[in-house]
Scaffold this motif. Structure first.
Motif, mmCIF file in Angstrom:
data_model
loop_
_atom_site.group_PDB
_atom_site.id
_atom_site.type_symbol
_atom_site.label_atom_id
_atom_site.label_comp_id
_atom_site.label_asym_id
_atom_site.label_seq_id
_atom_site.Cartn_x
_atom_site.Cartn_y
_atom_site.Cartn_z
ATOM 1 N N GLY A 142 25.637 -3.790 29.466
ATOM 2 C CA GLY A 142 26.418 -4.781 30.214
ATOM 3 C C GLY A 142 27.614 -5.289 29.427
ATOM 4 O O GLY A 142 27.835 -4.913 28.275
ATOM 5 N N LYS A 143 28.367 -6.152 30.096
ATOM 6 C CA LYS A 143 29.631 -6.637 29.525
ATOM 7 C C LYS A 143 29.485 -8.084 29.045
ATOM 8 O O LYS A 143 28.908 -8.913 29.761
ATOM 9 N N VAL A 144 29.981 -8.382 27.836
ATOM 10 C CA VAL A 144 29.989 -9.760 27.355
ATOM 11 C C VAL A 144 31.429 -10.200 27.118
ATOM 12 O O VAL A 144 32.197 -9.486 26.461
ATOM 13 N N ILE A 145 31.796 -11.317 27.698
ATOM 14 C CA ILE A 145 33.093 -11.926 27.390
ATOM 15 C C ILE A 145 32.783 -13.251 26.723
ATOM 16 O O ILE A 145 32.255 -14.166 27.354
ATOM 17 N N THR A 146 33.040 -13.340 25.415
ATOM 18 C CA THR A 146 32.653 -14.572 24.728
ATOM 19 C C THR A 146 33.804 -15.180 23.950
ATOM 20 O O THR A 146 34.646 -14.472 23.403
ATOM 21 N N SER A 147 33.805 -16.500 23.950
ATOM 22 C CA SER A 147 34.723 -17.199 23.064
ATOM 23 C C SER A 147 34.097 -17.172 21.676
ATOM 24 O O SER A 147 32.873 -17.182 21.541
ATOM 25 N N THR A 148 34.913 -17.169 20.655
ATOM 26 C CA THR A 148 34.372 -17.150 19.283
ATOM 27 C C THR A 148 34.135 -18.561 18.756
ATOM 28 O O THR A 148 33.799 -18.749 17.606
ATOM 29 N N GLN A 149 34.322 -19.544 19.622
ATOM 30 C CA GLN A 149 34.104 -20.930 19.205
ATOM 31 C C GLN A 149 32.677 -21.118 18.683
ATOM 32 O O GLN A 149 31.732 -20.480 19.166
ATOM 33 N N LYS A 150 32.545 -21.978 17.655
ATOM 34 C CA LYS A 150 31.217 -22.294 17.109
ATOM 35 C C LYS A 150 30.952 -23.779 17.292
ATOM 36 O O LYS A 150 31.769 -24.607 16.903
ATOM 37 N N ILE A 151 29.812 -24.113 17.882
ATOM 38 C CA ILE A 151 29.384 -25.513 17.948
ATOM 39 C C ILE A 151 27.995 -25.562 17.337
ATOM 40 O O ILE A 151 27.076 -24.873 17.788
ATOM 41 N N GLU A 152 27.844 -26.347 16.275
ATOM 42 C CA GLU A 152 26.564 -26.361 15.567
ATOM 43 C C GLU A 152 25.516 -27.164 16.326
ATOM 44 O O GLU A 152 25.757 -28.303 16.694
ATOM 45 N N PRO A 153 24.326 -26.562 16.548
ATOM 46 C CA PRO A 153 23.240 -27.353 17.144
ATOM 47 C C PRO A 153 22.746 -28.393 16.135
ATOM 48 O O PRO A 153 22.984 -28.247 14.930
ATOM 49 N N MET A 154 22.055 -29.426 16.636
ATOM 50 C CA MET A 154 21.616 -30.528 15.775
ATOM 51 C C MET A 154 20.762 -30.042 14.608
ATOM 52 O O MET A 154 20.879 -30.550 13.498
ATOM 53 N N SER A 155 19.918 -29.019 14.845
ATOM 54 C CA SER A 155 19.063 -28.529 13.759
ATOM 55 C C SER A 155 19.905 -27.996 12.594
ATOM 56 O O SER A 155 19.521 -28.114 11.435
ATOM 57 N N VAL A 156 21.075 -27.446 12.920
ATOM 58 C CA VAL A 156 21.971 -26.944 11.870
ATOM 59 C C VAL A 156 22.672 -28.118 11.195
ATOM 60 O O VAL A 156 22.762 -28.193 9.960
ATOM 61 N N VAL A 157 23.128 -29.064 12.004
ATOM 62 C CA VAL A 157 23.802 -30.247 11.467
ATOM 63 C C VAL A 157 22.896 -30.954 10.462
ATOM 64 O O VAL A 157 23.330 -31.414 9.413
ATOM 65 N N LEU A 158 21.601 -31.010 10.789
ATOM 66 C CA LEU A 158 20.652 -31.727 9.929
ATOM 67 C C LEU A 158 20.153 -30.884 8.760
ATOM 68 O O LEU A 158 19.343 -31.319 7.963
ATOM 69 N N ILE A 178 29.087 -12.410 15.967
ATOM 70 C CA ILE A 178 29.879 -11.462 16.752
ATOM 71 C C ILE A 178 29.583 -10.023 16.297
ATOM 72 O O ILE A 178 29.411 -9.119 17.125
ATOM 73 N N ASP A 179 29.455 -9.826 14.968
ATOM 74 C CA ASP A 179 29.106 -8.488 14.466
ATOM 75 C C ASP A 179 27.761 -8.046 15.024
ATOM 76 O O ASP A 179 27.578 -6.895 15.420
ATOM 77 N N GLY A 180 26.818 -8.988 15.044
ATOM 78 C CA GLY A 180 25.484 -8.700 15.576
ATOM 79 C C GLY A 180 25.578 -8.265 17.034
ATOM 80 O O GLY A 180 24.931 -7.301 17.453
ATOM 81 N N LEU A 181 26.420 -8.971 17.792
ATOM 82 C CA LEU A 181 26.602 -8.615 19.200
ATOM 83 C C LEU A 181 27.224 -7.228 19.323
ATOM 84 O O LEU A 181 26.851 -6.427 20.180
ATOM 85 N N MET A 182 28.176 -6.948 18.437
ATOM 86 C CA MET A 182 28.870 -5.651 18.464
ATOM 87 C C MET A 182 27.881 -4.498 18.251
ATOM 88 O O MET A 182 28.064 -3.412 18.770
#
Lengths: 193, 594
Positions: A93-109, A119-123
């Motif tokens: 299938g096709k993925v159209i994704t923005s490369t924007q990163k928003i950290e979830p709270m678990s990462v923030v903490l 993105i490499d993983g997706l590729m």
């Protein structure tokens, strides 16, 4: 890609505008004379949670929900969310994704790590990936909030049978009049990318 | 495709159906996934439909009942657990029956997108002997809602319109119709409407007779005025396949997509079930399968008919069904889906308190105080999550206050010395819903617990609905506001403190004081929800990187606008920060400011 049997998954983070994107896609499908169903999850979307919306377009649509392995296309507003929901994409299938990163709270903490090289993983998956910074593109068009319309613009180019005029008509019916100019710019920027 | 078709949310379609059916009164309490129905109703002109947010579902149901008795078509809407609160009037209005049509819209939440359990409303209907209609898309939401009013009047019964999350929150194409109103006149009749034992005994007989008539109606018999069940309600789609599927609601849509060739019996009226129709369908197929979510309601009924049927042997009663789980159950096939090229641990992203949320301050303080905290239903239940982990228990609306009371009583009884160090946290809307009666219990029975009312001046979790503490109605008309301080005083609690939780020192002092005193106390933590339009904090704060020592004190607030970069430096995300200033005082170097 044709609109006679098309499952579009929209994923992102609460507050990013996934619901408006689904309304836009639903509107264009209706204008084109297709059956269409949209499934959204309400209640938590304001609060920065992971959100997923399904748009199904075809001759006749039964289930409004896209299940595992059923999406033809995934529009993703944030790279981690593309990775989270990739299992809902059909093989190839096709993925159209923005490369924007928003950290979830678990990462923030500091309790979890935002994975590197998403993105490499997706590729490396079998999916056909288009990744770009849709947030910057939207900002250049006048508002970071227009990411949703930029991504829909990219998608519009891939759907062969729906003419551009219908997309613009649907856009007019979806966004408030005072934001139409910015959103039209955002749509064109995505479409002509 | 007709050009007059509209892509409509299931909940809006229920509102539309009620409007077309000539509904005059709608009273509800908000609850995901049912909330938008009443919000859409409030968009119709006030001269056509009276609507209100009631303090809870029981009150909402009773308002609708009174209105029906008065002769106006009436509706109340709630989520599944709301029907527990409204169960008391439901069971008895089943006895009285109605004057004008009366519909309970109940939205179940398989998969618990925003709920604390997965109860199945059909069992309430079964024990109350109230018919249930279940639409599967927006078109049916309109048609079934209209039909619900007609059945209600023809059979002198309340009717439940049962939705599930995926029906309520899907959009599909509909064609709108015209509104028709036909109000009835009020007639006093104590043998019908005043349920004391002598009357109720007679009405129970009427309920059983009605049940029989409804069962016949379900199978196609003519009711008075030649009213027969319309053929869009229950219908068979026969094929040459020997597998026959009986299903309903959203499960029909899933199953229909998976089994292109099977024979289908789609049920719209799921209580009472149509015996004759089911027997006929079963006799024409070899393998009879029931595809249903949650409990085996239809399956169990079919088994009582002595018909061989498979259902829950294939499907779980947990969560929602879907095309993938149905395919797996039948064909044993796993979905052919994409996956990442390598194993990547993807951190979860649950919802969090918004930037500027007043609850953040409350739970930041409570998490440091080591108290026992009984929680309640609302955004603030997220105080149980990291980084606060401040809430010990969550059961249902209003339970925090009474659970805290029970805990202190038990601990005192067992000789614990600090039993009063137990607090309840409850939002303003939830407090009015069912916290008030619990607080009366605390006062009346000489409790010593502390009740913290998180007064954010809105019903937040369900997306901003007005409530009695605000002084505004559903149509934003000004009205009296419940005075929470006077209310606490009036029931006998004099130890009441009003405090701004953003003044964390004062809030901490208030909680500390209250939990040290051996009397019942109320703390009203007052600050409006940051998402309210009138709340303006003047834009994002910034961090002076020259002053910042990267200690991470500010990050312990768990604010989504404060992030740590890979090099350890701390940044404020200008697109998220509203500038509430809660973090300013936590910085030992005063590095954060506007």
């Amino acid at each position: 890609m044709k609109s006679d049997n098309l499952n579009i998954l929209i994923v992102g983070v609460g507050g990013q505008g996934t619901l408006l994107a689904s309304k836009f896609l639903g509107s264009v499908a209706k204008l084109f004379g297709r059956d269409v169903k949209v499934s959204e999850v309400h209640g938590m979307s304001q609060r920065g949670g992971s959100v997923i919306t399904c748009v199904k377009i075809g001759e006749k649509v039964y289930s409004p929900v896209i299940d595992l392995g059923e999406a033809d296309v995934m529009l993703s507003f944030e790279q981690l969310e593309a990775a989270r929901w990739i299992g809902y994409l059909k093989k190839g299938g096709k993925v159209i994704t923005s490369t924007q990163k928003i950290e979830p709270m678990s990462v923030v903490l500091g309790q979890a790590k935002y994975p590197e090289n998403v993105i490499d993983g997706l590729m490396k998956s079998g999916a056909d990936i288009t990744a770009f910074d849709a947030f910057s593109v939207a900002e250049e068009c006048g508002s970071g909030k227009a990411v949703n319309i930029v991504l829909c613009g990219v998608l519009s180019k891939l759907i062969d049978d729906i003419p551009e005029e219908l997309w613009l008509e649907a856009l007019k019916a979806t966004v408030p009049a005072k934001l139409l100019e910015i959103n039209t710019k955002a749509f064109e920027a995505g479409r002509n990318r | 495709m007709k050009s007059d078709m509209e892509l409509m949310l299931g909940n809006e379609a229920v509102a539309r159906g009620a409007y077309e059916a000539g509904v005059i009164t709608v009273a509800s309490y908000p609850g995901t996934p049912s909330t938008e129905i009443t919000e859409f109703i409030s968009k119709y002109d006030a001269s056509e439909v009276y609507c209100e947010w009631a303090p809870n579902e029981k009150v909402a149901a009773e308002v609708a009942i009174g209105s029906s008795f008065a002769g106006a078509r009436s509706m109340c809407c709630m989520k599944h657990v709301g029907l527990n609160v409204a169960a008391d009037p439901l069971y008895t209005v089943s006895y009285t029956g109605v004057n004008a049509g009366l519909v309970f819209v109940v939205a179940d939440d398989p998969g618990m997108f925003s709920s604390q359990n997965e109860q199945d409303t059909r069992f309430h209907a079964l024990s109350a002997h109230v018919p249930v209609l279940e639409p599967s898309d927006s078109e049916e939401c309109i048609k079934f809602t209209k039909l619900a009013f007609d059945i209600s009047e023809a059979f002198d019964t309340p009717v439940i319109l049962r939705l599930t999350t995926r029906v309520a929150h899907q959009r599909s194409l509909v064609v709108k119709g015209e509104r028709k109103v036909s109000a009835k006149s009020y007639k006093k009749d104590i043998w019908k409407y005043a349920m004391m034992p002598a009357m109720a005994k007679k009405r129970h007989i009427a309920v059983d007779a009605r049940q029989k008539r409804l069962e016949d109606f379900a199978c196609g018999a003519k009711e008075d005025l030649s009213f027969t069940i319309p053929n869009f309600v229950d219908y068979a789609e026969n094929s040459k396949e020997k597998t026959g599927i009986i299903t309903y609601g959203i499960c029909y849509q899933y199953a229909r997509e998976v089994f292109k060739d099977a024979s289908f019996l789609k049920l719209g009226l799921t209580y009472p079930l149509p015996e004759k129709t089911i027997r006929e369908f079963a006799s024409n197929v070899k393998n009879l399968i029931v595809v249903e979510e949650l409990e085996p309601f239809i399956e169990n009924y079919i088994k009582t008919l002595g018909i061989e049927v498979t259902g829950k042997k294939l499907f779980t009663n947990q969560g929602e069904l879907g095309t993938a789980s149905i395919r797996k159950a039948f064909y044993g096939v796993e979905p052919e889906n994409e996956s990442l090229g390598e194993d990547v641990a993807i951190p979860p992203r649950p919802p969090v308190f918004c930037a500027g949320c007043p609850h953040r301050a409350v739970f930041y303080v409570l998490s440091k105080m080591g108290l026992r905290v009984c929680g309640d239903i609302g955004c603030y239940s997220m105080g149980a999550q990291a980084p606060y982990a401040a809430i010990d228990s969550v059961i249902c609306m209003g339970a925090s206050v009474s659970m805290a009371h029970g805990m202190t009583k038990a601990m005192t009884q067992c000789g614990e010395v600090d039993s009063q160090k137990t607090v309840a946290v409850i939002g303003d809307s939830t407090f009015i819903h069912s916290g008030i009666t619990s607080l009366i219990d605390v006062a009346y029975n000489k409790g010593i617990s502390t009740t913290i009312i998180l007064d954010n001046s809105i019903t937040g979790m369900t997306g901003h609905q007005q409530n009695p503490a605000m002084g505004f109605t559903i149509r934003n008309e000004q009205t009296v506001a419940t005075d929470l301080v006077k209310l606490a005083n009036a029931i006998g609690i004099t130890d009441v403190t009003v405090v701004d939780p953003f003044d964390m020192k004062a809030f901490r002092e208030a909680v500390k004081g209250a939990t040290e005193r051996n009397n019942p106390s109320v703390i009203i933590a007052q600050r409006p929800c940051a998402l309210l339009k009138y709340v303006k904090y003047g834009g994002p704060a910034r961090i002076d990187t020259a002053k910042c020592i990267k200690c991470g004190s500010c990050m312990r607030l768990g604010c989504p606008a404060i992030n740590k970069k890979e090099d350890g430096s701390i940044v404020i995300d200008g697109s998220q920060c509203v500038g509430c200033g809660l973090c300013f005082g936590l910085c030992p170097k005063s590095a954060i400011s506007k």
